[in-house]
Design a protein around this motif. Sequence first.
Motif, mmCIF file in Angstrom:
data_model
loop_
_atom_site.group_PDB
_atom_site.id
_atom_site.type_symbol
_atom_site.label_atom_id
_atom_site.label_comp_id
_atom_site.label_asym_id
_atom_site.label_seq_id
_atom_site.Cartn_x
_atom_site.Cartn_y
_atom_site.Cartn_z
ATOM 1 N N GLU A 176 0.861 -1.183 0.000
ATOM 2 C CA GLU A 176 0.000 0.000 0.000
ATOM 3 C C GLU A 176 0.900 1.236 0.000
ATOM 4 N N ILE A 177 0.660 2.135 -0.938
ATOM 5 C CA ILE A 177 1.476 3.341 -1.057
ATOM 6 C C ILE A 177 0.759 4.475 -0.333
ATOM 7 N N GLN A 178 1.441 5.046 0.622
ATOM 8 C CA GLN A 178 0.867 6.124 1.428
ATOM 9 C C GLN A 178 0.801 7.427 0.623
ATOM 10 N N PRO A 179 -0.130 8.312 1.000
ATOM 11 C CA PRO A 179 -0.313 9.570 0.263
ATOM 12 C C PRO A 179 0.953 10.420 0.125
ATOM 13 N N ASP A 180 1.850 10.369 1.101
ATOM 14 C CA ASP A 180 3.061 11.180 1.009
ATOM 15 C C ASP A 180 4.011 10.706 -0.093
ATOM 16 N N LEU A 181 3.775 9.517 -0.646
ATOM 17 C CA LEU A 181 4.595 8.994 -1.746
ATOM 18 C C LEU A 181 3.880 9.082 -3.097
ATOM 19 N N ALA A 182 2.717 9.718 -3.119
ATOM 20 C CA ALA A 182 1.912 9.780 -4.348
ATOM 21 C C ALA A 182 2.663 10.444 -5.500
ATOM 22 N N ASP A 183 3.336 11.548 -5.233
ATOM 23 C CA ASP A 183 4.066 12.233 -6.306
ATOM 24 C C ASP A 183 5.183 11.357 -6.868
ATOM 25 N N GLU A 184 5.885 10.657 -5.981
ATOM 26 C CA GLU A 184 6.976 9.787 -6.428
ATOM 27 C C GLU A 184 6.473 8.656 -7.319
ATOM 28 N N VAL A 185 5.393 8.000 -6.893
ATOM 29 C CA VAL A 185 4.897 6.863 -7.665
ATOM 30 C C VAL A 185 4.338 7.316 -9.011
ATOM 31 N N ARG A 186 3.711 8.476 -9.048
ATOM 32 C CA ARG A 186 3.198 9.008 -10.322
ATOM 33 C C ARG A 186 4.351 9.397 -11.253
ATOM 34 N N LEU A 187 5.410 9.942 -10.708
ATOM 35 C CA LEU A 187 6.580 10.281 -11.513
ATOM 36 C C LEU A 187 7.229 9.018 -12.071
ATOM 37 N N ALA A 188 7.317 7.989 -11.254
ATOM 38 C CA ALA A 188 7.869 6.711 -11.721
ATOM 39 C C ALA A 188 7.005 6.124 -12.826
ATOM 40 N N GLU A 189 5.694 6.185 -12.646
ATOM 41 C CA GLU A 189 4.769 5.681 -13.672
ATOM 42 C C GLU A 189 4.981 6.412 -14.995
ATOM 43 N N ALA A 190 5.112 7.721 -14.938
ATOM 44 C CA ALA A 190 5.296 8.529 -16.145
ATOM 45 C C ALA A 190 6.668 8.324 -16.778
ATOM 46 N N SER A 191 7.673 7.968 -15.974
ATOM 47 C CA SER A 191 9.033 7.839 -16.501
ATOM 48 C C SER A 191 9.337 6.467 -17.094
ATOM 49 N N CYS A 192 8.430 5.520 -16.952
ATOM 50 C CA CYS A 192 8.685 4.172 -17.463
ATOM 51 C C CYS A 192 8.577 4.153 -18.989
ATOM 52 N N PRO A 193 9.691 3.913 -19.697
ATOM 53 C CA PRO A 193 9.646 3.917 -21.155
ATOM 54 C C PRO A 193 8.819 2.764 -21.737
ATOM 55 N N ALA A 194 8.645 1.707 -20.967
ATOM 56 C CA ALA A 194 7.865 0.558 -21.436
ATOM 57 C C ALA A 194 6.394 0.648 -21.024
ATOM 58 N N GLN A 195 6.042 1.689 -20.291
ATOM 59 C CA GLN A 195 4.678 1.873 -19.779
ATOM 60 C C GLN A 195 4.198 0.640 -19.049
ATOM 61 N N ALA A 196 5.057 0.106 -18.190
ATOM 62 C CA ALA A 196 4.783 -1.136 -17.486
ATOM 63 C C ALA A 196 4.195 -0.918 -16.089
ATOM 64 N N ILE A 197 4.078 0.334 -15.652
ATOM 65 C CA ILE A 197 3.581 0.613 -14.298
ATOM 66 C C ILE A 197 2.152 1.108 -14.366
ATOM 67 N N LEU A 198 1.322 0.524 -13.527
ATOM 68 C CA LEU A 198 -0.074 0.955 -13.374
ATOM 69 C C LEU A 198 -0.281 1.343 -11.923
ATOM 70 N N VAL A 199 -0.747 2.559 -11.706
ATOM 71 C CA VAL A 199 -1.032 3.048 -10.362
ATOM 72 C C VAL A 199 -2.533 3.168 -10.201
ATOM 73 N N GLU A 200 -3.042 2.566 -9.133
ATOM 74 C CA GLU A 200 -4.466 2.634 -8.801
ATOM 75 C C GLU A 200 -4.647 3.481 -7.557
#
Length: 64
Positions: free
Chosen positions: A39-63
């Motif tokens: 479970e990703i806590q709200p204080d890490l939301a920006d980091e996980v969204r940045l990681a999702e956007a930076s994946c060149p293979a578009q392999a990350i899905l954030v819910e």
Amino acid sequence: MKAHIDLDKCQGYGNCVMEADRIFDIDGGSGQAVVLLAEIQPDLADEVRLAEASCPAQAILVED
């Protein structure tokens, strides 16, 4: 919030780890990304969204 890796798409580039090393790592055996937190806590939301956007293979899905 949860993050998932599509292992059919993941190529192990490691961009997710560079952007969010508290959330993602690279598995030494497969060379693919793994999610470290169930479970990703709200204080890490920006980091996980940045990681999702930076994946060149578009392999990350954030819910939310």
